[in-house]
Write an enzyme that holds these catalytic residues in place. Sequence first.
Site, mmCIF file in Angstrom:
data_model
loop_
_atom_site.group_PDB
_atom_site.id
_atom_site.type_symbol
_atom_site.label_atom_id
_atom_site.label_comp_id
_atom_site.label_asym_id
_atom_site.label_seq_id
_atom_site.Cartn_x
_atom_site.Cartn_y
_atom_site.Cartn_z
ATOM 1 N N ASN A 124 -3.465 3.132 -5.642
ATOM 2 C CA ASN A 124 -4.653 3.939 -5.372
ATOM 3 C C ASN A 124 -4.931 4.122 -3.882
ATOM 4 O O ASN A 124 -5.407 5.161 -3.468
ATOM 5 C CB ASN A 124 -5.857 3.278 -6.051
ATOM 6 C CG ASN A 124 -7.125 4.060 -5.847
ATOM 7 O OD1 ASN A 124 -7.247 5.187 -6.338
ATOM 8 N ND2 ASN A 124 -8.067 3.508 -5.094
ATOM 9 N N HIS A 125 -4.637 3.067 -3.109
ATOM 10 C CA HIS A 125 -5.042 3.112 -1.700
ATOM 11 C C HIS A 125 -4.083 2.295 -0.853
ATOM 12 O O HIS A 125 -3.310 1.491 -1.366
ATOM 13 C CB HIS A 125 -6.458 2.560 -1.547
ATOM 14 C CG HIS A 125 -6.635 1.242 -2.245
ATOM 15 N ND1 HIS A 125 -7.119 1.141 -3.530
ATOM 16 C CD2 HIS A 125 -6.363 -0.036 -1.873
ATOM 17 C CE1 HIS A 125 -7.155 -0.130 -3.899
ATOM 18 N NE2 HIS A 125 -6.686 -0.867 -2.914
ATOM 19 N N LEU A 134 -7.059 7.029 -9.574
ATOM 20 C CA LEU A 134 -6.030 7.752 -8.809
ATOM 21 C C LEU A 134 -6.456 9.174 -8.442
ATOM 22 O O LEU A 134 -6.164 9.661 -7.369
ATOM 23 C CB LEU A 134 -4.716 7.816 -9.600
ATOM 24 C CG LEU A 134 -4.091 6.473 -9.985
ATOM 25 C CD1 LEU A 134 -2.709 6.685 -10.598
ATOM 26 C CD2 LEU A 134 -4.002 5.544 -8.777
ATOM 27 N N GLU A 146 -9.573 12.267 -8.364
ATOM 28 C CA GLU A 146 -11.006 12.499 -8.375
ATOM 29 C C GLU A 146 -11.247 13.989 -8.655
ATOM 30 O O GLU A 146 -10.388 14.822 -8.387
ATOM 31 C CB GLU A 146 -11.704 12.029 -7.088
ATOM 32 C CG GLU A 146 -10.987 12.122 -5.744
ATOM 33 C CD GLU A 146 -9.745 11.232 -5.600
ATOM 34 O OE1 GLU A 146 -8.709 11.782 -5.204
ATOM 35 O OE2 GLU A 146 -9.807 10.022 -5.914
ATOM 36 N N ASP A 153 -10.539 -12.404 -8.613
ATOM 37 C CA ASP A 153 -11.756 -11.664 -8.290
ATOM 38 C C ASP A 153 -12.971 -12.380 -8.866
ATOM 39 O O ASP A 153 -12.845 -13.396 -9.541
ATOM 40 C CB ASP A 153 -11.678 -10.245 -8.869
ATOM 41 C CG ASP A 153 -10.663 -9.386 -8.124
ATOM 42 O OD1 ASP A 153 -10.522 -9.566 -6.899
ATOM 43 O OD2 ASP A 153 -10.016 -8.542 -8.772
ATOM 44 N N ASP A 175 -2.656 -1.779 -9.745
ATOM 45 C CA ASP A 175 -3.986 -2.128 -9.259
ATOM 46 C C ASP A 175 -4.926 -0.920 -9.311
ATOM 47 O O ASP A 175 -4.529 0.201 -8.975
ATOM 48 C CB ASP A 175 -3.844 -2.615 -7.805
ATOM 49 C CG ASP A 175 -5.161 -3.026 -7.198
ATOM 50 O OD1 ASP A 175 -5.770 -3.959 -7.718
ATOM 51 O OD2 ASP A 175 -5.583 -2.397 -6.202
ATOM 52 N N GLU A 219 -4.519 -2.428 -14.491
ATOM 53 C CA GLU A 219 -5.801 -3.047 -14.182
ATOM 54 C C GLU A 219 -6.855 -1.955 -14.290
ATOM 55 O O GLU A 219 -7.109 -1.217 -13.337
ATOM 56 C CB GLU A 219 -5.833 -3.642 -12.766
ATOM 57 C CG GLU A 219 -7.083 -4.487 -12.565
ATOM 58 C CD GLU A 219 -7.797 -4.306 -11.231
ATOM 59 O OE1 GLU A 219 -8.733 -5.068 -10.966
ATOM 60 O OE2 GLU A 219 -7.457 -3.394 -10.453
HETATM 61 C C1 GLC Z 1 -8.383 -4.858 -7.530
HETATM 62 C C2 GLC Z 1 -8.051 -6.265 -7.089
HETATM 63 C C3 GLC Z 1 -9.057 -6.707 -6.061
HETATM 64 C C4 GLC Z 1 -9.029 -5.754 -4.894
HETATM 65 C C5 GLC Z 1 -9.253 -4.315 -5.371
HETATM 66 C C6 GLC Z 1 -8.977 -3.319 -4.290
HETATM 67 O O1 GLC Z 1 -9.577 -4.794 -8.222
HETATM 68 O O2 GLC Z 1 -8.007 -7.118 -8.187
HETATM 69 O O3 GLC Z 1 -8.803 -8.016 -5.627
HETATM 70 O O4 GLC Z 1 -10.009 -6.103 -3.960
HETATM 71 O O5 GLC Z 1 -8.386 -3.989 -6.440
HETATM 72 O O6 GLC Z 1 -7.599 -3.254 -4.025
#
Ligand code: GLC
Length: 567
Positions: free
Chosen positions: A109-110, A213, A215, A316, A208, A250
């Site tokens: 995503n980033h 992904l 918007e 987390d 993750d 996730e």
């Molecule tokens: C996910 C990870 C977390 C992280 C976030 C941004 O949620 O589990 O730890 O800060 O993505 O990448």
Amino acid sequence: MVQPNREVATLWYKDAVIYELHVRAFHDSNADGLGDFPGLTEKLDYLRDLGITAIWLLPFYPSPLKDDGYDIADYAAIHSSYGTMSDFRRFLREAHHRGIRVITELVLNHTSDQHPWFQRSRRALPGTPWRDFYVWSDTAERYQGARVIFKDFERSNWSWDPEAGAYYWHRFYGHQPDLNFNSPRVWRAMRQVVDFWLRMGVDGLRLDAVPYLHERDGTNCENLPETHAVLKRLRQHVAARYPDRMLLAEANQWPEDAAAYFGSGDECHMAFHFPVMPRMFMSIWMEDRYPMVEILTRTPPVPDECQWAMFLRNHDELTLEMVTDEERDYMYRVYATDPEARINLGIRRRLAPLMGNNRRRIELMNSLLFSLPGTPVIYYGDEIGMGDNIYLGDRNGVRTPMQWSADRNAGFSRANPQRLYQRPIVDPEYHYETVQVEAQQRNQQSLLWWMKRLIALRKRHQAFGRGSLDFLAPANRRILAFVRRYGAETILVVANLSRYAQYAELDLSEFRGRVPTEMFGATPFPPVGDAPYFITLGPHSFYWFALSEAATEQQPPSSPTRKSRAE
Ligand code: GLC
């Protein structure tokens, strides 16, 4: 690795027991205060002995480490603090030699704002391919329907970049700009990352933050069809080249939305079951099975090859995003009495402190984790009941060094204690001089040994990983009872959510004539007759019974024999 047959080999994730760890926190081989790959490799025998079958590694790539490595500056290298690429390869080889698979992070995503892609993008002219690598805008008004996830730290999903003279989009920290999946170049770049790690032999990728992904205006920018299209493409790519690898989503979403990440068996192989997790904690506190049963009943069936990943805790906060406002208030009230324990929409605590360090509660929660449908994921240190430190910033309180022994630095590192990336836990109740692997290995009554027996027993029965789920409905709601069935195996799980002794009458008429055999001790119980099956349970206790046809041939309960103990 020896695999009995192809089907078992490709669906390995269904029978897996996953262990989540951060290389930085596990074992330091060169006394610089940070864990590293050679250190982790030294500890592989510990993990094999524990019985886990896969390791999920948190990000270990070059990174400014402002989000513990989820801010990646180079996708195809190893952070120098954690070792070299050849250290990683050796770790992978050694893990495979021991029959342990390796799952790594794919942060799609980033990136970090330090990634060369972002550096180029912010300098590129609008409308050019490099500029299009990220999501830029002249105003901060677009996509107002998207919530801010790290709400304790960020006020908007847009940040101004003076160098670009524009706003960029980020769903997490401001230093984590979102990639623009409308750009074909982004897809191609990510495909190369996937090839790089899968070619090397990595067995699975955790995707993750995958709901974000794409918007689009007028939406909440989560779970968009465009995002699912990216995943279908990724799956096709992986399936064509690396047939036995696994993609794990996730997606912190409600069950229906999380299940959508399986597609029709053409997206991810696995997805975390986020909503069931807080409800397990609610059920045990309320001493009522309702929260768990309700969420599992409304969880849609998953395609044949797919599997939920189940967890109690992770790196987390214990996220309370997928609960109602009332449920969140309740969870805060009972599990985060100290406001320091709260962060964003969650609670930054480990399993043992959440359970009041009560061994029975810890065992009960693990017994549920290991018997409900899905693949269990253990968070490192929870197998010995490690504590946390809520006074450390962000989520660092649950990311402290693994406690190996009572030696200096908990046996984690030979460095000067001042040099450690973080001090081990010294809270009197969870101090590393008491809560550590070495002491627990010596004591067969320890939590560690109990976890080993739990893992070993689970691995002998595919019904846990693959079986169907049917709840029983005893009048006593403090009792959770369900049946798991797979092939010739039938397993009955009965758990007492209460801190007091309870009884229940179970309708086992379907199993009339069978002899429930308690699986840990191979102890036969009275056979199922015409009357409801009457059962008593001590505080927070649980039973796993084999109800398989073969069990009917066991000795009658009047002369119990103990042929073989489960351990
Ligand atoms: C996910 C990870 C977390 C992280 C976030 C941004 O949620 O589990 O730890 O800060 O993505 O990448």
